[in-house]
Scaffold this motif. Sequence first.
Motif, PDB file in Angstrom:
ATOM      1  N   GLN A 194     -41.679  -3.703   0.178  1.00 35.72           N
ATOM      2  CA  GLN A 194     -41.475  -4.222  -1.038  1.00 35.72           C
ATOM      3  C   GLN A 194     -40.650  -3.437  -1.937  1.00 35.72           C
ATOM      4  N   ASP A 195     -40.343  -2.043  -1.644  1.00 33.90           N
ATOM      5  CA  ASP A 195     -39.537  -1.289  -2.656  1.00 33.90           C
ATOM      6  C   ASP A 195     -38.195  -1.690  -2.523  1.00 33.90           C
ATOM      7  N   ILE A 196     -37.760  -2.388  -1.639  1.00 31.99           N
ATOM      8  CA  ILE A 196     -36.247  -2.451  -1.434  1.00 31.99           C
ATOM      9  C   ILE A 196     -35.483  -3.290  -2.820  1.00 31.99           C
ATOM     10  N   PHE A 197     -36.324  -4.037  -3.540  1.00 32.42           N
ATOM     11  CA  PHE A 197     -35.969  -4.751  -4.715  1.00 32.42           C
ATOM     12  C   PHE A 197     -35.748  -3.764  -5.745  1.00 32.42           C
ATOM     13  N   ASP A 198     -36.816  -2.704  -5.889  1.00 31.98           N
ATOM     14  CA  ASP A 198     -36.741  -1.736  -6.755  1.00 31.98           C
ATOM     15  C   ASP A 198     -35.526  -0.783  -6.686  1.00 31.98           C
ATOM     16  N   MET A 199     -34.860  -0.699  -5.755  1.00 29.58           N
ATOM     17  CA  MET A 199     -33.829   0.140  -5.347  1.00 29.58           C
ATOM     18  C   MET A 199     -32.654  -0.671  -5.687  1.00 29.58           C
ATOM     19  N   ALA A 200     -32.438  -2.186  -5.887  1.00 29.54           N
ATOM     20  CA  ALA A 200     -31.233  -3.079  -5.753  1.00 29.54           C
ATOM     21  C   ALA A 200     -30.777  -2.527  -7.164  1.00 29.54           C
ATOM     22  N   GLY A 201     -29.358  -2.265  -7.170  1.00 28.40           N
ATOM     23  CA  GLY A 201     -28.646  -2.110  -8.350  1.00 28.40           C
ATOM     24  C   GLY A 201     -27.724  -3.186  -8.815  1.00 28.40           C
ATOM     25  N   SER A 202     -26.753  -3.054  -9.625  1.00 33.60           N
ATOM     26  CA  SER A 202     -25.871  -3.934  -9.983  1.00 33.60           C
ATOM     27  C   SER A 202     -24.880  -4.521  -8.822  1.00 33.60           C
ATOM     28  N   GLY A 203     -24.523  -3.324  -7.934  1.00 29.92           N
ATOM     29  CA  GLY A 203     -23.715  -3.850  -6.760  1.00 29.92           C
ATOM     30  C   GLY A 203     -24.317  -5.027  -5.899  1.00 29.92           C
ATOM     31  N   PHE A 204     -25.488  -4.727  -5.505  1.00 32.76           N
ATOM     32  CA  PHE A 204     -26.484  -5.716  -4.869  1.00 32.76           C
ATOM     33  C   PHE A 204     -26.392  -7.177  -5.816  1.00 32.76           C
ATOM     34  N   GLU A 205     -26.852  -6.864  -6.796  1.00 30.33           N
ATOM     35  CA  GLU A 205     -26.784  -8.234  -7.668  1.00 30.33           C
ATOM     36  C   GLU A 205     -25.464  -9.139  -8.052  1.00 30.33           C
ATOM     37  N   SER A 206     -24.262  -8.264  -7.970  1.00 18.45           N
ATOM     38  CA  SER A 206     -23.118  -9.078  -8.093  1.00 18.45           C
ATOM     39  C   SER A 206     -22.589  -9.673  -6.866  1.00 18.45           C
ATOM     40  N   THR A 207     -23.087  -8.742  -5.729  1.00 28.25           N
ATOM     41  CA  THR A 207     -22.845  -9.332  -4.362  1.00 28.25           C
ATOM     42  C   THR A 207     -23.512 -10.539  -3.919  1.00 28.25           C
ATOM     43  N   VAL A 208     -24.765 -10.652  -4.191  1.00 33.83           N
ATOM     44  CA  VAL A 208     -25.633 -11.732  -3.912  1.00 33.83           C
ATOM     45  C   VAL A 208     -25.713 -13.018  -4.836  1.00 33.83           C
ATOM     46  N   ARG A 209     -25.010 -12.709  -5.889  1.00 30.08           N
ATOM     47  CA  ARG A 209     -24.863 -13.802  -6.899  1.00 30.08           C
ATOM     48  C   ARG A 209     -24.728 -15.177  -6.537  1.00 30.08           C
ATOM     49  N   LEU A 210     -23.984 -15.387  -5.517  1.00 25.98           N
ATOM     50  CA  LEU A 210     -23.655 -16.789  -5.280  1.00 25.98           C
ATOM     51  C   LEU A 210     -24.582 -17.152  -4.514  1.00 25.98           C
ATOM     52  N   ALA A 211     -25.695 -16.541  -4.110  1.00 28.63           N
ATOM     53  CA  ALA A 211     -26.743 -17.062  -3.017  1.00 28.63           C
ATOM     54  C   ALA A 211     -27.768 -17.700  -3.941  1.00 28.63           C
ATOM     55  N   LYS A 212     -27.504 -17.714  -5.415  1.00 25.67           N
ATOM     56  CA  LYS A 212     -28.269 -18.671  -6.086  1.00 25.67           C
ATOM     57  C   LYS A 212     -27.638 -20.086  -6.506  1.00 25.67           C
ATOM     58  N   SER A 213     -26.733 -20.227  -5.774  1.00 27.75           N
ATOM     59  CA  SER A 213     -26.013 -21.656  -5.746  1.00 27.75           C
ATOM     60  C   SER A 213     -26.688 -22.603  -5.204  1.00 27.75           C
ATOM     61  N   SER A 214     -26.729 -23.942  -5.569  1.00 27.87           N
ATOM     62  CA  SER A 214     -27.460 -25.093  -5.332  1.00 27.87           C
ATOM     63  C   SER A 214     -27.242 -25.295  -3.729  1.00 27.87           C
ATOM     64  N   PRO A 215     -28.180 -25.293  -2.823  1.00 30.67           N
ATOM     65  CA  PRO A 215     -28.068 -25.919  -1.286  1.00 30.67           C
ATOM     66  C   PRO A 215     -27.694 -27.141  -1.164  1.00 30.67           C
ATOM     67  N   ALA A 216     -28.089 -27.931  -2.205  1.00 26.66           N
ATOM     68  CA  ALA A 216     -27.714 -29.424  -2.280  1.00 26.66           C
ATOM     69  C   ALA A 216     -26.291 -29.701  -2.133  1.00 26.66           C
ATOM     70  N   MET A 217     -25.523 -28.869  -2.980  1.00 19.88           N
ATOM     71  CA  MET A 217     -24.215 -28.780  -3.412  1.00 19.88           C
ATOM     72  C   MET A 217     -23.281 -28.344  -2.090  1.00 19.88           C
ATOM     73  N   TRP A 218     -23.892 -27.240  -1.577  1.00 16.37           N
ATOM     74  CA  TRP A 218     -23.014 -26.596  -0.613  1.00 16.37           C
ATOM     75  C   TRP A 218     -23.233 -26.892   0.651  1.00 16.37           C
ATOM     76  N   THR A 219     -24.363 -27.299   1.200  1.00 15.76           N
ATOM     77  CA  THR A 219     -24.652 -27.772   2.663  1.00 15.76           C
ATOM     78  C   THR A 219     -23.536 -28.828   2.740  1.00 15.76           C
ATOM     79  N   PRO A 220     -23.189 -29.989   2.012  1.00 13.98           N
ATOM     80  CA  PRO A 220     -22.438 -31.101   2.315  1.00 13.98           C
ATOM     81  C   PRO A 220     -20.914 -30.462   2.360  1.00 13.98           C
ATOM     82  N   ILE A 221     -20.482 -29.256   1.695  1.00 13.35           N
ATOM     83  CA  ILE A 221     -19.288 -28.638   1.764  1.00 13.35           C
ATOM     84  C   ILE A 221     -19.033 -28.060   2.940  1.00 13.35           C
ATOM     85  N   PHE A 222     -20.104 -27.280   3.524  1.00 16.37           N
ATOM     86  CA  PHE A 222     -19.932 -26.588   4.808  1.00 16.37           C
ATOM     87  C   PHE A 222     -19.867 -27.744   5.869  1.00 16.37           C
ATOM     88  N   LYS A 223     -20.610 -28.872   5.592  1.00 12.95           N
ATOM     89  CA  LYS A 223     -20.417 -30.137   6.695  1.00 12.95           C
ATOM     90  C   LYS A 223     -18.919 -30.485   6.730  1.00 12.95           C
TER      91      LYS A 223
END
Length: 285
Positions: free
Chosen positions: A203-232
């Motif tokens: 559980q502590d892993i997110f307590d240690m997540a800094g701005s580097g992790f946040e900026s790198t993973v930001r795109l994971a908040k994107s819509s799967p409904a939009m991106w699944t067809p793009i990958f297809k």
Amino acid sequence: MKVFVIGIGLIGGSMVLDIKTLHPEAKIYGIDNNETHLAEAIALGVVDASATFADLADADFVIVSVPVDVTLTVLPQVLDVIGDQTIVFEVGSTKMPICEAVANHPKRRNFIATHPIAGTEFSGPSAAIKGLFQGKTNIICEVEKTTFKLQEKALDLFKEMGMRIRYMDPKSHDKHIAYVSHLSHISAFMLGKTVIDKEKHEQDIFDMAGSGFESTVRLAKSSPAMWTPIFKQNRKQVVKTLDEYISNLSKFKELLENEDYDAIYNEMQSVNKIKEILNGMNVKK
């Protein structure tokens, strides 16, 4: 000026907000199969009123900003009902399948294939923001297939929004965008998955997540409904980029296992030149 936006999300919504600013006299109509989105867009002032496909006959501009799989169906339907002076453009992240879908349509000349390289990780009408496209690149494909008068009409609007125009064939677009956009999103999604899976036990892993992790993973908040067809739609190109990416990750893992820290340093230093490339891009903008 009558402008219709089909699919009122980040890109389509931001476009019509800019059009409202540039052309206060313009009337903006929204078409969306999500009634909640439509009501929200009207309440937020992104669009002025709702509309249907039957209203498109006297449109000046029609913006198709739906997921790319839906575009394959919607775009021909739009071209079926528009008037001769209407210019239609879509803003999807793939180009070959979409251009092929309307290649033989009688009103192909009324369509211009575009991809504005702009956006955030948010979606829906509330994600629309003014000035999103200022200084951004807009990729135009097969411009020669659009009648010249309507080309000018669309290009003038894009330039008013502050976009830089780049011309490219659909195949090249899909190849290049697989590296700089589609792979980036997959990396973010899978980094997020790796951390979420681990978080089940630590559980502590997110307590240690800094701005580097946040900026790198930001795109994971994107819509799967939009991106699944793009990958297809861009599957072949995306698979190629993944092969190269996975190979680089495996080599880095091997260097670490072998404790070859000089090689690791050199690898990272060679990639540092990305700063110069990105700085050069910002200067051009």
